[in-house]
Motif scaffolding. Sequence first.
Motif, mmCIF file in Angstrom:
data_model
loop_
_atom_site.group_PDB
_atom_site.id
_atom_site.type_symbol
_atom_site.label_atom_id
_atom_site.label_comp_id
_atom_site.label_asym_id
_atom_site.label_seq_id
_atom_site.Cartn_x
_atom_site.Cartn_y
_atom_site.Cartn_z
ATOM 1 N N LEU A 21 0.830 -1.210 0.000
ATOM 2 C CA LEU A 21 0.000 0.000 0.000
ATOM 3 C C LEU A 21 0.862 1.257 0.000
ATOM 4 C CD1 LEU A 21 -3.020 -0.948 2.205
ATOM 5 C CD2 LEU A 21 -2.817 -0.840 -0.245
ATOM 6 N N ARG A 22 2.186 1.088 -0.064
ATOM 7 C CA ARG A 22 3.075 2.225 -0.271
ATOM 8 C C ARG A 22 3.785 2.099 -1.618
ATOM 9 N NH1 ARG A 22 2.800 6.788 3.019
ATOM 10 N NH2 ARG A 22 2.063 6.097 5.021
ATOM 11 N N ILE A 27 -15.603 4.659 -4.950
ATOM 12 C CA ILE A 27 -14.236 4.303 -5.328
ATOM 13 C C ILE A 27 -13.390 5.539 -5.069
ATOM 14 C CG2 ILE A 27 -12.729 3.499 -7.158
ATOM 15 C CD1 ILE A 27 -15.100 2.266 -8.529
ATOM 16 N N VAL A 28 -12.617 5.509 -4.011
ATOM 17 C CA VAL A 28 -11.762 6.654 -3.700
ATOM 18 C C VAL A 28 -10.531 6.533 -4.585
ATOM 19 C CG1 VAL A 28 -10.605 7.936 -1.895
ATOM 20 C CG2 VAL A 28 -12.608 6.583 -1.359
ATOM 21 N N ALA A 29 -10.540 7.258 -5.690
ATOM 22 C CA ALA A 29 -9.477 7.125 -6.683
ATOM 23 C C ALA A 29 -8.582 8.345 -6.612
ATOM 24 C CB ALA A 29 -10.076 6.969 -8.075
ATOM 25 N N GLY A 30 -7.502 8.222 -5.887
ATOM 26 C CA GLY A 30 -6.543 9.305 -5.840
ATOM 27 C C GLY A 30 -6.217 9.716 -4.423
ATOM 28 N N MET A 49 -8.826 2.934 -3.976
ATOM 29 C CA MET A 49 -8.099 2.586 -5.204
ATOM 30 C C MET A 49 -6.744 3.288 -5.219
ATOM 31 S SD MET A 49 -9.266 3.292 -9.078
ATOM 32 C CE MET A 49 -8.258 2.835 -10.458
ATOM 33 N N GLY A 50 -5.709 2.517 -5.369
ATOM 34 C CA GLY A 50 -4.373 3.078 -5.475
ATOM 35 C C GLY A 50 -3.719 3.277 -4.118
ATOM 36 N N VAL A 51 -2.410 3.412 -4.147
ATOM 37 C CA VAL A 51 -1.680 3.475 -2.885
ATOM 38 C C VAL A 51 -1.931 4.789 -2.148
ATOM 39 C CG1 VAL A 51 0.130 1.874 -3.541
ATOM 40 C CG2 VAL A 51 0.387 4.260 -4.095
ATOM 41 N N PRO A 98 -3.691 -1.957 -4.232
ATOM 42 C CA PRO A 98 -2.393 -1.331 -4.468
ATOM 43 C C PRO A 98 -2.206 -0.944 -5.925
ATOM 44 C CG PRO A 98 -2.143 -3.668 -3.928
ATOM 45 C CD PRO A 98 -3.599 -3.402 -4.081
ATOM 46 N N GLY A 99 -1.139 -0.228 -6.193
ATOM 47 C CA GLY A 99 -0.851 0.179 -7.569
ATOM 48 C C GLY A 99 -0.790 1.676 -7.681
ATOM 49 N N CYS A 100 0.025 2.137 -8.645
ATOM 50 C CA CYS A 100 0.219 3.590 -8.755
ATOM 51 C C CYS A 100 0.314 4.007 -10.208
ATOM 52 C CB CYS A 100 1.453 4.037 -7.997
ATOM 53 S SG CYS A 100 1.670 5.819 -7.977
#
Lengths: 285, 184
Positions: free
Chosen positions: A145-146, B71-74, B100-102, B130-132
Amino acid sequence: MADPTPDPARESDVPARREHGSGASVARPEPARQEEPRSGFLADLFAPVAGFGVSFKTQFRKVATEEYPEEKRPTAPRYHGRHQLNRHPDGLEKCVGCELCAWACPADAILVEGADNDDTPLAEGGRGRFSPGERYGRVYQINYLRCIFCGLCIEACPTRALTMTNEYEMADHTRADLIFEKHQLLAPLAPGMVPAPHPMVEGTDEADYYRGAVSGPTPAQEAYVRDREAAAEGAARSSGATESLLDPGDGSPRPAGHHATHRTASPATSAAAATSAATNGGDRR
Amino acid sequence: MGIEEKLPSGVMTAKVSTVAGHLLKTSMWPATFGLACCAIEMMAVGTPDYDIARFGMERFAATPRQADLMIVAGRVSQKMAPVVRQVYDQMPEPKWVLSMGVCASSGGMFNNYAIVQGVDHIVPVDVYLPGCPPRPQMLLNAILTLHEQITREPHIGDRRKIAQAVERAAMEATPTHAMKGLLA
């Protein structure tokens, strides 16, 4: 619409504009009305629903959608997915616990704690050898998550111990579950490998490993691992513990002794994960 | 409440709950809610190439009052945090949150004073991704993970009580920053 008759005002450019500017009206000849092309009866009939033709035609086109869970489009071969800690051909780990990956990480997602390899026999209290050379990575955690999958850790790794796979399905329900530990990141044992800890191939030093001189475990290493497993199994039986018989989960018949060592190396997965969650983030006040 | 009270305990409720779960998961509308770059990938999931409509998410609801999934994107900035919470509060029960996303999940690489270090500080999160940014397949995978959770969850009962219990549990749980343990 293209005008067939040229506009006289446009032909004589400058004077015409001057005339316009002064407000004088120029008598322009009426442009000849262009005859609209006569459409056929069928075209007139279907004109109102012509748009549906596009939809109708599209029905017979090949579907562009990727039917994701059923058939997955392969990623690019060098896609940055989940990490993997590689092994030498005899099963020893490549990671030397240098922490360069952790230092390179822009998101502070990696936690490494090195420890010394120990060639003292296990019966005399030795902790075992996990990698050729001096040190090995005792603790290895990546907080997904980082992690932004930039690959700087891969570039930093001096032994190619850390590489990336193409695996990307990692969604989970808790933050602690997304902190991957060493046993989750380690590459599964390829056929022929024996699990660490075990001594290096006789008569080699760590440079031989990096030169590719080691191609697999020797009978001595295999015997060592067999003895270690037997000893650990005996100890487990005498203490009545059944937990050492748990399935390792990577499909390989990993012995009980391996578990024992791993458990001492990383006690309380969740506690450790929680700690690194605490160190890695969540300090909002 | 209904027929399930007249039957032996557990028999009807379990079935009804499973059916309700299937109904809920197959017609879940996400709220139109993008905060940063992850929103671009979220939009990509709506295109025919990935086609989120296959999972019953026919469109992104333009108001939180018609949405079931946030979806919390950002990255969530400190200034945006109350707004995120308000959007969540305006959504009707039952509702789910997908981080959504790190950046949304933990602050990601932005470990600084401006960014909320994980949207779970302000709303209860069901699935972390995860993911960026995560590739569209990853978002679909997270949605499928959420679908699994919804089928498992109990859906029969007083919504308000369930929501209150969930909120109480979230308040009593050890916050992430207070979790202490052996360092490996």
